[in-house]
Enzyme design. Structure first.
Site, PDB file in Angstrom:
ATOM      1  N   ASN A   8     -26.718   6.491 -26.116  1.00  0.00           N
ATOM      2  CA  ASN A   8     -26.039   5.207 -25.932  1.00  0.00           C
ATOM      3  C   ASN A   8     -27.065   4.187 -25.451  1.00  0.00           C
ATOM      4  O   ASN A   8     -27.499   4.233 -24.305  1.00  0.00           O
ATOM      5  CB  ASN A   8     -24.917   5.403 -24.886  1.00  0.00           C
ATOM      6  CG  ASN A   8     -24.230   4.108 -24.529  1.00  0.00           C
ATOM      7  OD1 ASN A   8     -24.425   3.079 -25.179  1.00  0.00           O
ATOM      8  ND2 ASN A   8     -23.421   4.138 -23.472  1.00  0.00           N
ATOM      9  N   LYS A  10     -26.690   1.098 -24.956  1.00  0.00           N
ATOM     10  CA  LYS A  10     -26.059   0.037 -24.156  1.00  0.00           C
ATOM     11  C   LYS A  10     -26.566  -1.339 -24.596  1.00  0.00           C
ATOM     12  O   LYS A  10     -26.793  -1.560 -25.777  1.00  0.00           O
ATOM     13  CB  LYS A  10     -26.306   0.283 -22.665  1.00  0.00           C
ATOM     14  CG  LYS A  10     -25.895   1.698 -22.239  1.00  0.00           C
ATOM     15  CD  LYS A  10     -25.702   1.837 -20.780  1.00  0.00           C
ATOM     16  CE  LYS A  10     -25.473   3.297 -20.448  1.00  0.00           C
ATOM     17  NZ  LYS A  10     -25.043   3.524 -19.092  1.00  0.00           N
ATOM     18  N   HIS A  95     -15.585   4.468 -22.507  1.00  0.00           N
ATOM     19  CA  HIS A  95     -16.791   4.577 -21.676  1.00  0.00           C
ATOM     20  C   HIS A  95     -16.511   3.927 -20.319  1.00  0.00           C
ATOM     21  O   HIS A  95     -15.821   2.906 -20.240  1.00  0.00           O
ATOM     22  CB  HIS A  95     -17.976   3.901 -22.369  1.00  0.00           C
ATOM     23  CG  HIS A  95     -19.270   4.185 -21.674  1.00  0.00           C
ATOM     24  ND1 HIS A  95     -19.663   3.517 -20.537  1.00  0.00           N
ATOM     25  CD2 HIS A  95     -20.234   5.110 -21.923  1.00  0.00           C
ATOM     26  CE1 HIS A  95     -20.832   4.011 -20.135  1.00  0.00           C
ATOM     27  NE2 HIS A  95     -21.192   4.977 -20.962  1.00  0.00           N
ATOM     28  N   GLU A  97     -18.114   2.065 -18.411  1.00  0.00           N
ATOM     29  CA  GLU A  97     -18.437   0.645 -18.239  1.00  0.00           C
ATOM     30  C   GLU A  97     -17.378  -0.236 -18.887  1.00  0.00           C
ATOM     31  O   GLU A  97     -17.110  -1.345 -18.420  1.00  0.00           O
ATOM     32  CB  GLU A  97     -19.854   0.379 -18.795  1.00  0.00           C
ATOM     33  CG  GLU A  97     -20.902   0.964 -17.850  1.00  0.00           C
ATOM     34  CD  GLU A  97     -22.139   1.513 -18.524  1.00  0.00           C
ATOM     35  OE1 GLU A  97     -22.441   1.125 -19.658  1.00  0.00           O
ATOM     36  OE2 GLU A  97     -22.812   2.365 -17.885  1.00  0.00           O
ATOM     37  N   GLU A 167     -17.921  12.232 -18.260  1.00  0.00           N
ATOM     38  CA  GLU A 167     -18.972  11.434 -17.643  1.00  0.00           C
ATOM     39  C   GLU A 167     -18.503  10.979 -16.262  1.00  0.00           C
ATOM     40  O   GLU A 167     -17.819   9.947 -16.133  1.00  0.00           O
ATOM     41  CB  GLU A 167     -19.261  10.198 -18.487  1.00  0.00           C
ATOM     42  CG  GLU A 167     -19.751  10.505 -19.882  1.00  0.00           C
ATOM     43  CD  GLU A 167     -20.605   9.368 -20.407  1.00  0.00           C
ATOM     44  OE1 GLU A 167     -21.787   9.584 -20.618  1.00  0.00           O
ATOM     45  OE2 GLU A 167     -20.081   8.258 -20.570  1.00  0.00           O
ATOM     46  N   GLY A 173     -26.082   6.359 -14.824  1.00  0.00           N
ATOM     47  CA  GLY A 173     -27.121   5.385 -14.505  1.00  0.00           C
ATOM     48  C   GLY A 173     -27.570   5.417 -13.053  1.00  0.00           C
ATOM     49  O   GLY A 173     -28.256   4.502 -12.595  1.00  0.00           O
ATOM     50  N   SER A 212     -26.746  10.601 -16.214  1.00  0.00           N
ATOM     51  CA  SER A 212     -28.129  10.854 -15.775  1.00  0.00           C
ATOM     52  C   SER A 212     -28.732  12.116 -16.372  1.00  0.00           C
ATOM     53  O   SER A 212     -29.427  12.865 -15.688  1.00  0.00           O
ATOM     54  CB  SER A 212     -28.202  10.865 -14.237  1.00  0.00           C
ATOM     55  OG  SER A 212     -27.850   9.602 -13.727  1.00  0.00           O
TER      56      SER A 212
HETATM   57  C1  PEP Z   1     -23.911   6.710 -20.587  1.00  0.00           C
HETATM   58  O1  PEP Z   1     -24.210   5.572 -20.880  1.00  0.00           O
HETATM   59  O2  PEP Z   1     -22.923   7.216 -21.129  1.00  0.00           O
HETATM   60  C2  PEP Z   1     -24.719   7.459 -19.618  1.00  0.00           C
HETATM   61  C3  PEP Z   1     -24.387   8.682 -19.360  1.00  0.00           C
HETATM   62  O3  PEP Z   1     -25.795   6.805 -19.044  1.00  0.00           O
HETATM   63  P1  PEP Z   1     -26.987   7.501 -18.197  1.00  0.00           P
HETATM   64  O4  PEP Z   1     -27.481   8.670 -19.000  1.00  0.00           O
HETATM   65  O5  PEP Z   1     -28.023   6.424 -18.040  1.00  0.00           O
HETATM   66  O6  PEP Z   1     -26.416   7.944 -16.884  1.00  0.00           O
END
Ligand code: PEP
Length: 250
Positions: A8, A10, A95, A97, A167, A173, A212
């Site tokens: 992703n 972003k 997601h 976000e 997640e 992040g 992460s």
């Molecule tokens: C994500 O954007 O779904 C995500 C898991 O980001 P990160 O790996 O940076 O934590």
């Protein structure tokens, strides 16, 4: 089931940057991709560029967002027919976000999942608890609500077109990843919910872990029971780290 590794991107990269990263992936990933499936989710403005850069390879193209209606007065939104037109095959829905920063609720996430399936796009439904919810012992309740609401009305015969992603919001992040034990607990719970909803069909649905993920922790996470792939944010922005994660998957 072959693991899926999804990147992703972003809100990163202009067209040149996205094209360069897609080109690096094409050069560095094994071809054909045998051990894992790989998908990348660039920003809208780079989808066409990345589609061209990936053409002829095995890496598939995803979109980070879309509106569930096919067209209409929805200023600033992008529809599924538009995404199909540029070669998108997978989409994210739910997601964290979008849920917590852009305030999309379970009902809207469900509309997105159903709309994606209507257009034969493959949705990845993301679920996960916030830190305060985990600390209050509400993880299982939050995940169950998001899974059931997100998949409402999806018939068992479409189970194979759906992917789940666990997640935990506190891990996205932040550099903090769920331990394999924490991931295993929630993935097992999601599997049970999928089997409850779709019987045997629920057993074949991939459940990705995201939060992460890095080259250093990817192998252990991929060995965790019921972890069928990874959704990667930060570490997907560099070809080197993303390729190392894909290689860990097989
Ligand atoms: C994500 O954007 O779904 C995500 C898991 O980001 P990160 O790996 O940076 O934590």
């Amino acid at each position: 089931m072959k693991p899926l590794v999804a990147g992703n991107w972003k809100m990163h990269f202009d067209r040149a940057g996205a094209r360069a990263l897609a080109g690096d992936l094409m050069r560095s990933l094994p071809a054909p991709l045998e051990a894992a499936e790989v998908a990348v989710f660039p920003p809208f403005t780079s989808l066409a560029e990345v589609a061209a850069a990936l053409s002829g390879g095995d890496v598939t193209l995803g979109a980070q967002n879309f509106h569930p209606e096919d067209s209409g007065a929805f200023t600033g939104e992008v529809s599924l027919p538009m995404l199909l037109d540029v070669g998108v095959t997978r989409v994210l829905a739910g997601h964290s976000e979008r849920r917590h920063v852009l305030l999309e609720d379970d009902a809207f996430v469900n509309r997105k999942v159903l709309a994606a399936l209507k257009h034969d796009l493959l949705p990845i439904l993301c679920v996960g608890e916030k830190l305060e919810e985990r600390e209050a012992g509400k993880t299982a309740a939050v995940v169950e609500r998001q899974v059931r609401a997100g998949l409402k009305g999806v018939p068992p015969e479409r189970a194979g077109d759906v992917t789940l992603a666990y997640e935990p919001v506190w891990a996205i992040g932040t550099g903090l990843n769920a331990t394999p034990k924490q991931a295993a607990e929630v993935h097992a719970q999601i599997r049970k919910l999928l089997v409850d909803l779709w019987k045997e069909g629920g057993r074949g649905v991939r459940i990705l872990y995201g939060g992460s993920v890095k080259p250093e922790n990817s192998r252990e996470l991929l060995k965790t029971p019921e972890v069928n792939g990874l959704l990667v944010g930060g570490a997907s922005l560099k070809a080197d780290s993303f390729v190392r994660i894909v290689r860990a998957a097989g």
